[in-house]
Design an enzyme around this catalytic site. Structure first.
Site, PDB file in Angstrom:
ATOM      1  CG  ASN A 134      -1.757   1.226   1.345  1.00 56.15           C
ATOM      2  OD1 ASN A 134      -1.783   2.048   0.426  1.00 56.15           O
ATOM      3  ND2 ASN A 134      -2.466   1.367   2.454  1.00 56.15           N
ATOM      4  CD1 TRP A 135       3.868   1.124  -2.583  1.00 56.64           C
ATOM      5  CD2 TRP A 135       3.842   2.075  -4.616  1.00 56.64           C
ATOM      6  NE1 TRP A 135       4.720   0.409  -3.397  1.00 56.64           N
ATOM      7  CE2 TRP A 135       4.722   0.971  -4.642  1.00 56.64           C
ATOM      8  CE3 TRP A 135       3.655   2.821  -5.776  1.00 56.64           C
ATOM      9  CZ2 TRP A 135       5.421   0.602  -5.802  1.00 56.64           C
ATOM     10  CZ3 TRP A 135       4.340   2.456  -6.931  1.00 56.64           C
ATOM     11  CH2 TRP A 135       5.222   1.358  -6.936  1.00 56.64           C
ATOM     12  CE  LYS A 136      -0.237   3.193   4.750  1.00 54.65           C
ATOM     13  NZ  LYS A 136      -0.133   3.329   6.182  1.00 54.65           N
TER      14      LYS A 136
ATOM     15  CD  GLU B 121      -3.387  -2.271   7.342  1.00 56.27           C
ATOM     16  OE1 GLU B 121      -2.315  -2.537   6.787  1.00 56.27           O
ATOM     17  OE2 GLU B 121      -4.014  -1.231   7.125  1.00 56.27           O
TER      18      GLU B 121
ATOM     19  N   GLY C 229       2.576   2.799  10.795  1.00 55.08           N
ATOM     20  CA  GLY C 229       3.506   3.910  10.624  1.00 55.08           C
ATOM     21  C   GLY C 229       4.204   4.322  11.906  1.00 55.08           C
TER      22      GLY C 229
ATOM     23  CD  GLU D  56      -2.884   5.565   6.646  1.00 53.16           C
ATOM     24  OE1 GLU D  56      -2.886   5.549   5.407  1.00 53.16           O
ATOM     25  OE2 GLU D  56      -1.946   5.107   7.338  1.00 53.16           O
TER      26      GLU D  56
ATOM     27  N   GLY E  19       2.881  -0.810   4.343  1.00 49.18           N
ATOM     28  CA  GLY E  19       2.910   0.591   3.954  1.00 49.18           C
ATOM     29  C   GLY E  19       4.334   1.048   3.668  1.00 49.18           C
TER      30      GLY E  19
ATOM     31  CG  HIS F  39      -5.866   1.992   5.136  1.00 49.36           C
ATOM     32  ND1 HIS F  39      -5.422   2.935   6.038  1.00 49.36           N
ATOM     33  CD2 HIS F  39      -4.849   1.110   4.983  1.00 49.36           C
ATOM     34  CE1 HIS F  39      -4.181   2.637   6.406  1.00 49.36           C
ATOM     35  NE2 HIS F  39      -3.814   1.522   5.776  1.00 49.36           N
TER      36      HIS F  39
ATOM     37  CB  SER G 123       5.403  -1.019  11.979  1.00 50.64           C
ATOM     38  OG  SER G 123       4.919   0.290  12.227  1.00 50.64           O
TER      39      SER G 123
HETATM   40  P1  13P Z   1       2.969   0.820   7.651  1.00 54.36           P
HETATM   41  O1  13P Z   1       3.531  -0.470   7.118  1.00 54.36           O
HETATM   42  O2  13P Z   1       3.659   2.036   7.086  1.00 54.36           O
HETATM   43  O3  13P Z   1       2.881   0.812   9.142  1.00 54.36           O
HETATM   44  O4  13P Z   1       1.460   0.909   7.092  1.00 54.36           O
HETATM   45  C1  13P Z   1       0.647  -0.196   7.233  1.00 54.36           C
HETATM   46  C2  13P Z   1      -0.593   0.053   6.479  1.00 54.36           C
HETATM   47  O5  13P Z   1      -1.380   0.904   6.839  1.00 54.36           O
HETATM   48  C3  13P Z   1      -0.819  -0.726   5.251  1.00 54.36           C
HETATM   49  O6  13P Z   1      -2.092  -0.520   4.752  1.00 54.36           O
END
Ligand code: 13P
Length: 265
Positions: free
Chosen positions: A12-14, A170, A176, A98, A237, A96, A216
């Site tokens: 997930n490159w966000k 998650e 993050g 976020e 992420g 997600h 993470s």
């Molecule tokens: P991180 O791996 O940066 O913690 O993000 C996880 C995530 O939200 C994947 O969708």
């Protein structure tokens, strides 16, 4: 049966990369992660989907969106609908944390998006996970069960199973932050997720649903999650933007996939 489930590493490159650099990054990752037994998925920003799709053609990598709208078209400024994604993606991330946090997405809305994804023939990755306060007060499992029940309400289990529904666990406090759940806690939550599906009428089909860990995840800690029989890979992420990290995670996932194949043979 556990051995029937694929091992998946989903990136997930966000809100990272641009159309100018996403194709190159995807090509580099593709070249460094060629493990036929591992299902690889890259979910870039929507404006980078075409570049990533073109870059990974023939590589056996799935391309996914990070969201889609619950309506097919209309006066929804800035949104992206399922028909717009046709030809660009075969996967989609939904719910997600976020988006729950920043866009106010509710379980009911996520459920509507799930319907759109299935109609369009996209493989959904439905995200669930508790806040730190929920975990510390012993409510983590209840919160995840409520999220699942809300998003899956009204959906036919057989249809979702045929669509290849994947659940990503998650924990919000691990995203993050550099902090992760323990493998044991993630494994226990995967079991709770499948138990919730069974209670919701899935029966033994619940055992076929892949459950990923997210939060993470890195090449240094992924083994702890893949060691859990109930965990089938990771939704990654930050580390998914680094080819070395992707190579390490997919390489480790290939060991699990081979072990499962051997156990199932
Ligand atoms: P991180 O791996 O940066 O913690 O993000 C996880 C995530 O939200 C994947 O969708």
């Amino acid at each position: 049966m556990d051995t029937m489930r694929p091992v998946i590493i989903a990136a997930n490159w966000k809100m990272n990369t641009t159309p100018a650099d996403a194709g190159e990054l995807a090509r580099t990752i593709a070249g460094r992660t060629r493990e036929p037994d591992v299902l690889r998925v890259i979910c870039p920003p929507s404006v980078c989907l075409a570049a990533v799709r073109d870059a990974v053609t023939g590589e056996g990598i799935g391309v996914g969106a990070q969201n889609l709208h619950h309506e097919l078209a209309g006066a929804y400024t800035g949104e992206v609908s399922a028909p717009m994604l046709a030809g660009l993606v075969t996967w989609v991330i939904l719910g997600h944390s976020e988006r729950r946090r920043d866009a106010g997405e509710t379980d009911a809305l996520i459920g509507r998006k799930l319907g759109r994804a299935v109609e369009a023939g996209f493989r959904p990755i439905l995200c669930v996970g508790e806040l730190l306060d929920d975990r510390e007060s012993g409510r983590a499992t209840d919160v995840v069960r409520i999220q699942l029940a809300g998003a899956l309400d009204g959906h036919d289990p057989a249809t979702l199973r045929a669509a290849g529904l994947v659940i990503a666990y998650e924990p919000v406090w691990a995203i993050g932050t550099g902090r992760t759940a323990s493998g044991a806690d993630a494994g226990a939550m995967a079991d709770a997720i499948r138990a919730a599906l069974r209670d919701a009428g899935w029966g033994s089909a619940a055992d076929d649903v892949p459950v990923l860990y997210g939060g993470s995840a890195t090449s240094a800690n992924i083994a702890e999650f893949l060691a859990e029989p109930g965990i089938d890979g990771a939704l990654v992420g930050g580390a998914s933007l680094k080819p070395d990290e992707m190579a390490g995670m997919v390489g480790r996932a290939a060991i699990t996939a081979a072990a499962r194949r051997a156990a199932g043979a």
